[in-house]
Design a protein around this motif. Structure first.
Motif, short mmCIF file in Angstrom:
data_model
loop_
_atom_site.label_atom_id
_atom_site.label_comp_id
_atom_site.label_asym_id
_atom_site.label_seq_id
_atom_site.Cartn_x
_atom_site.Cartn_y
_atom_site.Cartn_z
N ASP A 1 1.18 7.18 1.81
CA ASP A 1 -0.07 6.47 2.09
C ASP A 1 -1.18 7.09 1.25
O ASP A 1 -0.97 8.06 0.54
CB ASP A 1 -0.44 6.52 3.57
N TYR A 2 -2.34 6.50 1.35
CA TYR A 2 -3.53 7.01 0.69
C TYR A 2 -4.35 7.77 1.72
O TYR A 2 -4.47 7.35 2.86
CB TYR A 2 -4.35 5.86 0.10
N LEU A 3 -4.91 8.91 1.29
CA LEU A 3 -5.70 9.73 2.21
C LEU A 3 -7.09 9.18 2.43
O LEU A 3 -7.70 9.42 3.46
CB LEU A 3 -5.80 11.16 1.67
N ARG B 1 0.84 -1.20 0.00
CA ARG B 1 0.00 0.00 0.00
C ARG B 1 0.88 1.25 0.00
O ARG B 1 0.66 2.18 -0.78
CB ARG B 1 -0.92 -0.01 1.22
N HIS B 2 1.89 1.28 0.85
CA HIS B 2 2.78 2.45 0.91
C HIS B 2 3.58 2.62 -0.38
O HIS B 2 3.76 3.74 -0.86
CB HIS B 2 3.71 2.33 2.11
N LEU C 1 -10.70 -0.11 -0.80
CA LEU C 1 -10.31 0.73 -1.94
C LEU C 1 -9.57 1.94 -1.39
O LEU C 1 -10.16 2.76 -0.66
CB LEU C 1 -11.52 1.16 -2.76
N PHE C 2 -8.29 2.04 -1.71
CA PHE C 2 -7.46 3.16 -1.28
C PHE C 2 -7.36 4.16 -2.43
O PHE C 2 -7.12 3.77 -3.57
CB PHE C 2 -6.06 2.68 -0.89
N TYR D 1 -5.85 1.73 -5.34
CA TYR D 1 -5.35 0.43 -4.92
C TYR D 1 -6.51 -0.34 -4.31
O TYR D 1 -7.12 0.10 -3.35
CB TYR D 1 -4.21 0.58 -3.92
N LEU D 2 -6.84 -1.49 -4.92
CA LEU D 2 -7.94 -2.33 -4.43
C LEU D 2 -7.34 -3.58 -3.79
O LEU D 2 -6.60 -4.32 -4.44
CB LEU D 2 -8.86 -2.73 -5.59
N LEU D 3 -7.67 -3.78 -2.53
CA LEU D 3 -7.18 -4.93 -1.78
C LEU D 3 -8.34 -5.87 -1.45
O LEU D 3 -9.28 -5.47 -0.75
CB LEU D 3 -6.49 -4.48 -0.48
N ILE D 4 -8.27 -7.07 -1.97
CA ILE D 4 -9.24 -8.11 -1.62
C ILE D 4 -8.61 -8.94 -0.50
O ILE D 4 -7.68 -9.71 -0.75
CB ILE D 4 -9.60 -8.98 -2.84
#
Length: 197
Positions: free
Chosen positions: A168-170, A133-134, A156-157, A144-147
């Motif tokens: 990171d994502y806000l 993610r970072h 969903l980031f 960025y989609l994390l299942i």
């Protein structure tokens, strides 16, 4: 006015990157360089692949923008300091078709133009939740989609930010398996997560 001088990477970082590029992995295994560590992952299981296929099928059928997809595209993601760039192979990469970036792409391509990366947790779930993610945020990848199969959740980031050494994502939107998840532009459709396992 003083000119800024950028220090070249240390010899250790150069050796790490050379070792990574020279690594030979068994067929089906993936080697990645994540935050200065070489990570080798075994081939994914069937449930992992079916979850990924569920997403690919829905993007193909419902996305408002036509997307090209790769499940094998390596990305070079910048990292500050003396460490080499991260080299990550996401489970899935979506790029707007009109950009036509995959046809001539090197095995390891820059992230410019990538609309969405996807990871499905398997052997190293914390790496997908945190380290990757970072890296994706620092690379400026918009979505960025994390299942997350263990937590039975889709995250969903969005809105990547990289400043003062923190990446990171806000924004993060999370739903449990079975609940709908709205994907923003350029996809602009609601993802049905009920088929995820």
């Amino acid at each position: 006015m003083t000119a800024m001088v950028h220090e070249p990477p240390t010899r250790a970082a150069e050796i790490l990157l050379e070792s990574f590029h020279d690594l030979e992995t068994p067929e089906g295994f993936r080697a990645e360089l994540i935050e200065g560590e070489i990570v080798v992952s075994p081939p994914p299981g069937g449930a992992h692949e079916m979850d990924l296929w569920c997403l690919v099928r829905q993007v193909t059928l419902h996305s408002s923008a036509r997307m090209d997809y790769s499940g094998h595209k390596g990305l070079k993601l910048r990292r500050g300091g003396r460490c080499p760039k991260n080299h990550i192979i996401p489970d899935g990469v979506f790029i707007p078709h009109e950009l036509d970036l995959l046809r001539e792409a090197d095995p390891w391509m820059e992230p410019e133009g990538v609309a969405l990366v996807v990871e499905v947790t398997s052997s190293r779930p914390d790496g997908d939740r945190r380290d990757k993610r970072h890296c994706y945020a620092k690379g400026g990848i918009p979505l960025y989609l994390l299942i997350d199969r263990e937590r039975r959740m889709v995250s969903l980031f969005s809105e990547p930010r990289s400043d003062a050494g923190k990446e990171d994502y806000l924004q993060v939107t999370q739903v449990i398996f079975g609940k709908p998840l709205d994907l923003p532009e350029p996809f602009s459709f609601t993802l049905d997560t009920s088929e995820l396992d």
